[in-house]
Motif scaffolding. Sequence first.
Motif, short mmCIF file in Angstrom:
data_model
loop_
_atom_site.label_atom_id
_atom_site.label_comp_id
_atom_site.label_asym_id
_atom_site.label_seq_id
_atom_site.Cartn_x
_atom_site.Cartn_y
_atom_site.Cartn_z
N ARG A 135 0.82 -1.22 0.00
CA ARG A 135 0.00 0.00 0.00
C ARG A 135 0.85 1.27 0.00
N SER A 189 1.04 1.64 -3.76
CA SER A 189 -0.23 1.86 -4.46
C SER A 189 -1.01 3.05 -3.93
N ASP A 210 -3.10 2.79 -1.63
CA ASP A 210 -4.39 2.23 -1.24
C ASP A 210 -4.64 2.44 0.25
N LYS A 211 -5.81 2.99 0.58
CA LYS A 211 -6.20 3.20 1.98
C LYS A 211 -7.60 2.63 2.17
N SER A 253 -4.19 3.16 5.59
CA SER A 253 -3.67 1.99 4.90
C SER A 253 -3.70 0.74 5.77
#
Length: 314
Positions: free
Chosen positions: A142, A145, A147-148, A160
Amino acid sequence: MSKLTELKAFSCTICESSFSKKSNLNSHMRVHTGEKPFSCEICGSSFSRKQHYMTHTRVHTGEKPFTCEICNFSFSAKSSLKKHMCIHTGKNPFSCKTCGSEFPTKRSFKEHMRTHTGEEAFNCQLCESSFCYKSSLIQHIRTHSGDKPFPCEICGVSFSQKSHVNRHKRTHTGEKPFSCGICASSFSEKSSLTIHMRIHDGDRPFICGICESSFYHESNLTKHMRVHTGEKPFSCGTCGSSFSQKSHLNDHMRVHTGEKPFSCEICGSSFSRKQHFKNHMRLHTGEKPFSCETCGTSFSEKSNLTKHLRIHTK
């Protein structure tokens, strides 16, 4: 060839893990490639394995198909039920012979054993970092990316890691689950309790290489170093004054705004700085915490003690 080898005929060419089914190997390879083909249509979270996706969907549906036969408590994942059963049995089924740690699942036990062997079976294909635990790799991915997937239900801020959102929620609830057994102070984060305990045991692990002053916390050492370097990174946008600490800038800004947020409930006096408010309160309490080691005279403010000490140095 042994029966065990025959049963695990499909091997990973990257980390040498082996599997009895090709489908399991295919799923495993996504650990290395980072591929997540199973996406949630509701929140957009994606998963490398279909089973993980199925388990996740229950977060939205509320389905809990795995029920404890002893207390009837239900769970969305079978692994959660297995962990829960340890409450009733009083024992985790997998025990480490090296350190004695116990684990509720074979998977968590196998991952733990890598901490003893040094094996790091989960490799990041983007930066070559490697990890003992698959969960650590997932969290690490993450950072690449962005991403969270864990949002705060109260304010919507996303994180995250699940542990981070749980910690964040305490800023809303005011919960402080970590308590000091010596002075009963409590904290919202375990790390804050660890730092606090240094006050009681006298541990000051962060030492200045110039004057050998020592501190409980690394951030305090960082602030202290500016005394030697003269660095003042915090500047006032109104008058250009600069300060070594952000808190000093915040105090200074009240000179421009006229804000006095610290009020005395006894006499109504207000102050722009917390320290001035604390000094004032001693007028009401009579507290004099600053004592002269030479003659024993006490003072309510440190500055007054400093002035007094000149009498003895003349």
